[in-house]
Scaffold this motif. Structure first.
Motif, mmCIF file in Angstrom:
data_model
loop_
_atom_site.group_PDB
_atom_site.id
_atom_site.type_symbol
_atom_site.label_atom_id
_atom_site.label_comp_id
_atom_site.label_asym_id
_atom_site.label_seq_id
_atom_site.Cartn_x
_atom_site.Cartn_y
_atom_site.Cartn_z
ATOM 1 N N GLY A 1 13.998 -79.066 -44.483
ATOM 2 C CA GLY A 1 14.903 -77.989 -44.086
ATOM 3 C C GLY A 1 16.288 -78.513 -43.803
ATOM 4 N N GLU A 2 16.346 -79.609 -43.054
ATOM 5 C CA GLU A 2 17.640 -80.219 -42.752
ATOM 6 C C GLU A 2 18.307 -80.727 -44.025
ATOM 7 O OE1 GLU A 2 16.685 -83.213 -39.953
ATOM 8 O OE2 GLU A 2 16.432 -81.826 -38.252
ATOM 9 N N ASN A 3 17.472 -81.299 -44.918
ATOM 10 C CA ASN A 3 17.998 -81.822 -46.180
ATOM 11 C C ASN A 3 18.537 -80.691 -47.052
ATOM 12 O OD1 ASN A 3 18.510 -84.011 -47.957
ATOM 13 N ND2 ASN A 3 16.734 -83.412 -49.178
ATOM 14 N N THR A 4 17.837 -79.542 -47.012
ATOM 15 C CA THR A 4 18.289 -78.388 -47.795
ATOM 16 C C THR A 4 19.653 -77.923 -47.310
ATOM 17 O OG1 THR A 4 16.008 -77.675 -48.205
ATOM 18 C CG2 THR A 4 17.730 -76.019 -48.469
ATOM 19 N N GLN A 5 19.810 -77.906 -45.968
ATOM 20 C CA GLN A 5 21.106 -77.519 -45.413
ATOM 21 C C GLN A 5 22.203 -78.491 -45.837
ATOM 22 O OE1 GLN A 5 20.465 -77.311 -41.202
ATOM 23 N NE2 GLN A 5 19.331 -75.389 -41.288
ATOM 24 N N LEU A 6 21.856 -79.784 -45.800
ATOM 25 C CA LEU A 6 22.830 -80.794 -46.226
ATOM 26 C C LEU A 6 23.164 -80.655 -47.705
ATOM 27 C CD1 LEU A 6 21.482 -83.943 -44.338
ATOM 28 C CD2 LEU A 6 23.583 -82.691 -43.844
ATOM 29 N N LYS A 7 22.112 -80.369 -48.500
ATOM 30 C CA LYS A 7 22.336 -80.194 -49.942
ATOM 31 C C LYS A 7 23.222 -78.982 -50.205
ATOM 32 C CE LYS A 7 18.249 -82.439 -51.892
ATOM 33 N NZ LYS A 7 16.981 -82.235 -52.654
ATOM 34 N N THR A 8 22.963 -77.898 -49.424
ATOM 35 C CA THR A 8 23.782 -76.693 -49.595
ATOM 36 C C THR A 8 25.236 -76.996 -49.274
ATOM 37 O OG1 THR A 8 21.894 -75.278 -49.006
ATOM 38 C CG2 THR A 8 24.094 -74.310 -48.850
ATOM 39 N N ALA A 9 25.430 -77.701 -48.151
ATOM 40 C CA ALA A 9 26.794 -78.076 -47.773
ATOM 41 C C ALA A 9 27.415 -78.996 -48.812
ATOM 42 C CB ALA A 9 26.781 -78.749 -46.398
ATOM 43 N N SER A 10 26.577 -79.936 -49.315
ATOM 44 C CA SER A 10 27.067 -80.873 -50.335
ATOM 45 C C SER A 10 27.414 -80.140 -51.623
ATOM 46 C CB SER A 10 26.009 -81.941 -50.605
ATOM 47 O OG SER A 10 26.434 -82.828 -51.625
ATOM 48 N N THR A 11 26.584 -79.154 -51.981
ATOM 49 C CA THR A 11 26.835 -78.372 -53.201
ATOM 50 C C THR A 11 28.131 -77.584 -53.068
ATOM 51 O OG1 THR A 11 24.465 -78.181 -53.645
ATOM 52 C CG2 THR A 11 25.915 -76.601 -54.736
ATOM 53 N N GLN A 12 28.309 -76.973 -51.869
ATOM 54 C CA GLN A 12 29.535 -76.223 -51.641
ATOM 55 C C GLN A 12 30.759 -77.132 -51.728
ATOM 56 O OE1 GLN A 12 28.788 -74.460 -47.831
ATOM 57 N NE2 GLN A 12 27.576 -72.770 -48.656
ATOM 58 N N LEU A 13 30.633 -78.327 -51.120
ATOM 59 C CA LEU A 13 31.730 -79.290 -51.179
ATOM 60 C C LEU A 13 31.974 -79.740 -52.616
ATOM 61 C CD1 LEU A 13 33.785 -81.099 -49.769
ATOM 62 C CD2 LEU A 13 31.968 -82.781 -49.410
ATOM 63 N N SER A 14 30.859 -79.973 -53.342
ATOM 64 C CA SER A 14 30.981 -80.393 -54.739
ATOM 65 C C SER A 14 31.646 -79.310 -55.575
ATOM 66 C CB SER A 14 29.593 -80.714 -55.305
ATOM 67 O OG SER A 14 29.672 -81.085 -56.660
ATOM 68 N N ASP A 15 31.263 -78.037 -55.311
ATOM 69 C CA ASP A 15 31.883 -76.925 -56.039
ATOM 70 C C ASP A 15 33.377 -76.858 -55.744
ATOM 71 O OD1 ASP A 15 29.446 -76.272 -57.096
ATOM 72 O OD2 ASP A 15 29.017 -74.677 -55.654
ATOM 73 N N THR A 16 33.715 -77.064 -54.456
ATOM 74 C CA THR A 16 35.127 -77.046 -54.079
ATOM 75 C C THR A 16 35.888 -78.163 -54.784
ATOM 76 O OG1 THR A 16 34.560 -76.146 -51.900
ATOM 77 C CG2 THR A 16 36.731 -77.166 -52.138
ATOM 78 N N LEU A 17 35.258 -79.350 -54.809
ATOM 79 C CA LEU A 17 35.893 -80.490 -55.478
ATOM 80 C C LEU A 17 36.048 -80.236 -56.974
ATOM 81 C CD1 LEU A 17 34.120 -83.483 -53.684
ATOM 82 C CD2 LEU A 17 36.503 -82.749 -53.427
ATOM 83 N N LYS A 18 35.022 -79.565 -57.557
ATOM 84 C CA LYS A 18 35.100 -79.248 -58.985
ATOM 85 C C LYS A 18 36.261 -78.301 -59.270
ATOM 86 C CE LYS A 18 30.246 -79.932 -60.232
ATOM 87 N NZ LYS A 18 28.974 -79.256 -60.650
ATOM 88 N N VAL A 19 36.401 -77.290 -58.364
ATOM 89 C CA VAL A 19 37.502 -76.344 -58.535
ATOM 90 C C VAL A 19 38.837 -77.072 -58.417
ATOM 91 C CG1 VAL A 19 38.659 -74.343 -57.509
ATOM 92 C CG2 VAL A 19 36.168 -74.356 -57.739
ATOM 93 N N LEU A 20 38.922 -77.948 -57.391
ATOM 94 C CA LEU A 20 40.156 -78.712 -57.208
ATOM 95 C C LEU A 20 40.418 -79.631 -58.396
ATOM 96 C CD1 LEU A 20 39.856 -79.672 -53.426
ATOM 97 C CD2 LEU A 20 41.422 -78.003 -54.441
ATOM 98 N N LYS A 21 39.321 -80.262 -58.870
ATOM 99 C CA LYS A 21 39.469 -81.159 -60.016
ATOM 100 C C LYS A 21 39.886 -80.394 -61.250
ATOM 101 C CE LYS A 21 36.966 -84.654 -62.677
ATOM 102 N NZ LYS A 21 35.664 -85.357 -62.861
ATOM 103 N N SER A 22 39.259 -79.206 -61.431
ATOM 104 C CA SER A 22 39.605 -78.383 -62.583
ATOM 105 C C SER A 22 41.056 -77.938 -62.497
ATOM 106 C CB SER A 22 38.680 -77.163 -62.641
ATOM 107 O OG SER A 22 39.044 -76.314 -63.702
ATOM 108 N N THR A 23 41.457 -77.535 -61.265
ATOM 109 C CA THR A 23 42.845 -77.110 -61.070
ATOM 110 C C THR A 23 43.798 -78.271 -61.323
ATOM 111 O OG1 THR A 23 42.135 -75.502 -59.415
ATOM 112 C CG2 THR A 23 44.461 -76.104 -59.423
ATOM 113 N N ASN A 24 43.414 -79.445 -60.790
ATOM 114 C CA ASN A 24 44.240 -80.634 -60.976
ATOM 115 C C ASN A 24 44.324 -81.033 -62.441
ATOM 116 O OD1 ASN A 24 45.756 -82.922 -59.895
ATOM 117 N ND2 ASN A 24 43.990 -84.152 -60.523
ATOM 118 N N THR A 25 43.144 -80.935 -63.121
ATOM 119 C CA THR A 25 43.123 -81.255 -64.553
ATOM 120 C C THR A 25 44.014 -80.302 -65.328
ATOM 121 O OG1 THR A 25 40.863 -82.100 -64.395
ATOM 122 C CG2 THR A 25 41.643 -81.487 -66.575
ATOM 123 N N SER A 26 43.903 -78.995 -64.951
ATOM 124 C CA SER A 26 44.728 -77.998 -65.621
ATOM 125 C C SER A 26 46.213 -78.273 -65.400
ATOM 126 C CB SER A 26 44.359 -76.603 -65.105
ATOM 127 O OG SER A 26 45.170 -75.621 -65.712
#
Length: 324
Positions: free
Chosen positions: A157-182
């Motif tokens: 359960g704790e790991n799932t929460q961490l994964k969710t937070a990590s996924t959200q952070l990863s998505d944010t980084l992807k958006v930033l990376k995509s924006t930066n790439t653009s």
């Protein structure tokens, strides 16, 4: 004087009756003896049959007890193997379980060997006691596994929460990376140099430069090709050293290439491509003029020629001319 006659059989009748009686008694006695013997034999046979049945019952009970013990040990083995699989699924190694399973296998082989030999009361008590001990160990291990599963669920359960937070952070980084790439792509596109006012002249064998509005020249008179142009103003492009390449493409589609005259290769769209000549400049954003004067060192071919100009691996200008 009167004479009386005598019957000779009259005196023997009692003896015959006695003889018959004796024979009857003898027969009766023999019958009684035979009946007694038969009775004794029947009794002995009955006793023997009863003893055989008792022995068979003992054997049946022994075999039943043996088979029950075998089933108990087979069930124990299956349960310990289940525990081993559950621990492996939880990522826990347990050599003691493997040792216990090996011990149960040895006990099963011993029990199965009793099918061909005596399974004594001592053996029965021994294996029952060992089975009871194994059942206690099984219950203890089940309790341990249950606790491990509960702890693991909490961790999951704790790991799932961490994964969710990590996924959200990863998505944010992807958006930033995509924006930066653009943005990077836009900056790279905007910072590309552009060749303007491209002019192509020929220089004949006497060193005289000739300009033709129709860009058509006689091939046999060409000694050198002069390509000149201006680099357009670009406020985004950095003022720095640049490498400008020129490709002179003949009518057959091949670029003029001669290592002795400064030709070489560069990467274009992921492929190694030949260039004809190279100039090193420093871009200063002043619409500076750049020119190539190229001597092929051999006769030029008749037909349409193309001049392509490249900087930073991209096309910055293109023009055509024809040799008659």
């Amino acid at each position: 004087m009167e004479t009386k006659s005598k019957n000779p059989m009259a005196g023997t009748l009692p003896e015959g009756n006695n003889s018959n009686n004796n024979r009857k008694l003898l027969v009766v006695g023999l019958i009684i003896v035979l009946l007694t013997i038969n009775g004794i034999l029947f009794y002995m046979q009955h006793q023997k049959t009863q003893q055989v049945e008792e022995k068979e019952e003992v054997i049946r009970v022994k075999n039943s007890e043996l088979e029950n013990q075998i089933k108990v040990y087979e069930a124990l083995k299956a349960d310990f193997e289940r525990q081993s699989q559950e621990l492996q699924a939880l990522g826990v190694a347990n050599d003691s379980l493997e040792t216990r399973i090996a011990s149960i296998n040895a006990d099963l082989l011993k029990l199965q060997s009793f099918r061909n030999s005596s399974f004594s009361l001592k053996d029965q008590r021994l294996f029952k006691a060992r089975a009871a001990n194994l059942e206690n160990q099984l219950k203890q291990k089940d309790a341990e596994i249950a606790k491990l599963k509960a702890d693991n669920e909490i961790l999951n359960g704790e790991n799932t929460q961490l994964k969710t937070a990590s996924t959200q952070l990863s998505d944010t980084l992807k958006v930033l990376k995509s924006t930066n790439t653009s943005l990077t792509e836009k900056v790279a596109l905007a910072s590309r140099l552009e060749a303007e006012n491209i002019q192509i002249n020929i220089i004949n064998k006497r060193g005289k430069e000739k300009e033709d509005d129709e860009a058509e020249f006689r091939a046999k008179k060409v000694e050198k090709i002069k390509v000149s142009f201006n680099l357009a103003k670009n406020e985004v492009a950095q003022k720095e050293a640049k490498e400008v390449l020129m490709r002179l493409i003949e009518p057959d589609g091949a670029a003029v290439y001669n290592l002795a005259t400064g030709s070489g290769t560069f990467m274009l769209d992921g492929q190694e491509t030949y260039f004809t000549a190279k100039r090193d400049i420093v871009f200063d954003n002043t619409q500076q003029n750049v020119s190539f004067v190229y001597a092929k060192g051999a006769a030029y071919k008749r037909g349409a020629h193309t001049v392509e100009l490249y900087a930073d691996g991209v096309l910055i200008g293109k023009s055509n001319f024809t040799l008659k």
